[in-house]
Every structure is written in C-alpha cells, then in structure tokens.
Scaffold this active site. Structure first.
Site, PDB file in Angstrom:
ATOM      1  N   ASN A   1       0.883  -1.109  -0.030  1.00  0.00           N
ATOM      2  CA  ASN A   1       0.045   0.103  -0.044  1.00  0.00           C
ATOM      3  C   ASN A   1       0.967   1.242  -0.072  1.00  0.00           C
ATOM      4  O   ASN A   1       1.386   1.504   1.097  1.00  0.00           O
ATOM      5  CB  ASN A   1      -0.836  -0.092   1.261  1.00  0.00           C
TER       6      ASN A   1
ATOM      7  N   LYS B   1       0.121   4.466  -0.186  1.00  0.00           N
ATOM      8  CA  LYS B   1      -0.640   5.464   0.475  1.00  0.00           C
ATOM      9  C   LYS B   1      -0.400   6.802  -0.539  1.00  0.00           C
ATOM     10  O   LYS B   1      -0.470   6.640  -1.674  1.00  0.00           O
ATOM     11  CB  LYS B   1       0.109   5.797   1.561  1.00  0.00           C
TER      12      LYS B   1
ATOM     13  N   SER C   1       3.654  -2.825  10.267  1.00  0.00           N
ATOM     14  CA  SER C   1       5.252  -2.627  10.477  1.00  0.00           C
ATOM     15  C   SER C   1       5.722  -4.071  10.076  1.00  0.00           C
ATOM     16  O   SER C   1       6.828  -4.687  10.595  1.00  0.00           O
ATOM     17  CB  SER C   1       5.668  -2.137  11.869  1.00  0.00           C
TER      18      SER C   1
HETATM   19  C1  PEP Z   1      -0.478  -0.119   6.378  1.00  0.00           C
HETATM   20  O1  PEP Z   1      -0.710   1.206   6.264  1.00  0.00           O
HETATM   21  O2  PEP Z   1      -1.362  -1.045   5.944  1.00  0.00           O
HETATM   22  C2  PEP Z   1       0.561  -0.544   7.016  1.00  0.00           C
HETATM   23  C3  PEP Z   1       0.873  -1.995   7.318  1.00  0.00           C
HETATM   24  O3  PEP Z   1       1.668   0.157   7.072  1.00  0.00           O
HETATM   25  P1  PEP Z   1       3.187  -0.221   7.561  1.00  0.00           P
HETATM   26  O4  PEP Z   1       3.584  -1.424   7.191  1.00  0.00           O
HETATM   27  O5  PEP Z   1       4.117   0.887   7.276  1.00  0.00           O
HETATM   28  O6  PEP Z   1       2.939  -0.380   9.114  1.00  0.00           O
END
Ligand code: PEP
Length: 249
Positions: free
Chosen positions: A9, A11, A212
C-alpha cells in the site's frame, strides 16, 4: 485453497517519476513467487502503473473507492472508473480512511457491496486501536468491525474477499504485533467465519497481517498457520525490502 498474498500500500507517496522508478526496480527484481503480489499506487498514477505492469505478474490495485455508481461526489472515484482501467481489486476500510475520512462500518458495508456487485475483489482492512488492546478488548472490536461491515454477505461472496488484520497501534509505528499475537487474532477471525458461515468459507479465506512488516520479521509472521500474507506500508516503498518480504514465503 486459500492464497498467499503480499500487497504493497503506497498510500499518498510517489509522484509520477517516483512511480516509474519504483516499478522499474520492482520489474527488475520480479522472480517467481509463492505469493500473489500486488501494489496500490495513488489514483492519479493507477493507469500508468497498470500499463507499466500489464505483462507482469504484479497486480495493480486501488486504495479506495466510493459506494455510489456516479454523481456529485467531488474528488471521488467509482468502481466503474476503476474497472474501466482494468483494476480488479480494491483496498477498503484502511484505518487511515477510518480515522481521517470518517469511514464507518456502515459506509464500508456499502462500499463492499458496490465493489462485489461490480465483480471486484476486496481487501478489507480492520483492527483494534491501542486502548482496545490494552483493555483486552481486541477480539470484541474486531468482531464488531467484521460483523457490521461483512456479515450481511452470503457465503459465495467470500470468494472475492481478502481480510487484512491491521492493529492500528502497529501501523507505521515500527511496533509489530508478535507472530503469536497475529496468529491468535487470525485464528479467532477464522473461527468467527466458521461460526457465522461454514468451514469452507473460513478455510478458504486469505487473512493478511499488516503493521510494520519488514524484511527481518516477515518470515516469522508469515510462518504462522493462519497468516496468509501481508499488507505492507512503509516497506513497500523500497523494491528491495518489498521483495525480501514477498520472498519470505
Ligand atoms: C498499512 O498502512 O497498511 C501498513 C501496514 O503500514 P506499515 O507497514 O508502514 O505499518
């Protein structure tokens, strides 16, 4: 048989030239994989990404869509618009959409219905906040998110649903659920669908973990029996990290 899936993702990151460059890095690293691989760029670069990956096994998916067919919804994007580009999958209910754009279980139920009516696949995100986890209420919160947004669907609809459990306290924070916490919640979710529907629905549902996930923890998390892959935020913005995660299967 449920599928292993790793979805990136992006974003609100990557302008056009950054999108081109990351896709070119991804293409140079694509190997055969034991997982379905997806990326979700911003709407404005969806077509470009789709064209650039047309011959590749990486699927380009959308980060969101509206529940209406069309009309006076400034700034929004419909299922038909996505489909007209060739996009077949949409992420719905990300915690950032819930927190910053007031998405609710009720509006998400409408979005899910709209996507399914248009033959699209949905990656449905949900997960508890830190205060819920601290109070030991994570299962109650997750159950109500799932029941309210999804459990009006009939069993057949789940062929086009992928779940993404994303504890809000682990998103973009560097704090990850332990593999055991992820497994416990995924097993709980699967048992919920067994109870609400049947073994077939529950056993065939891909349940991704998000929060994460990094190259150094992916293998252990994906190694848990009820974890079928990941929704990856930050680490999907570097081809090398993303593919290290994909190759954790
Ligand atoms: C997310 O936004 O779906 C996500 C899992 O972000 P991150 O991996 O940066 O925690």
């Amino acid at each position: 048989m449920r599928k292993n899936i790793v979805a990136g993702n992006w974003k609100m990151n990557n302008d056009l030239s950054q999108t081109e460059s990351l896709i070119s890095d991804l293409k140079s690293q694509v190997q055969t994989s034991n997982a379905e691989v997806m990326i979700a760029p911003t709407f404005v670069n969806l077509w470009h990404a789709f064209e650039a990956l047309r011959q590749d096994s990486i699927e380009v998916v959308a980060q969101n869509m509206h529940f209406a067919d069309n009309g006076a919804y400034t700034g929004e994007v419909s299922a038909e618009m996505l489909k007209s580009l060739g996009i077949k999958t949409v992420i719905l209910g990300h915690s950032e959409r819930r927190a910053y754009f007031n998405e609710t279980d009720e509006s998400l139920a409408k979005k899910v219905d709209q996507a399914l009516q248009h033959g699209m696949r949905v990656i449905f995100c949900f997960g508890e906040e830190l205060q819920d986890r601290k109070a030991g209420n994570q299962e109650t919160v997750v159950k109500s998110q799932l029941v309210n947004a999804l459990c009006h669907l009939d069993a057949d609809a789940y062929k086009n649903i992928v779940l993404a459990y994303e504890p809000v306290w682990a998103i973009g924070t560097g704090e990850t659920a332990t593999p055991e916490q992820a497994q416990d919640m995924h097993a709980f979710i699967r048992s919920l669908f067994k109870e609400r529907y049947n073994n077939d629905v529950a056993d065939n549902l891909s349940i991704l973990y998000g929060g994460s996930v990094k190259p150094n923890n992916a293998k252990e998390i994906f190694g848990k029996p009820d974890v079928d892959g990941g929704l990856i935020g930050g680490a999907s913005l570097k081809a090398e990290d993303f593919f290290a995660i994909v190759n954790a299967f």
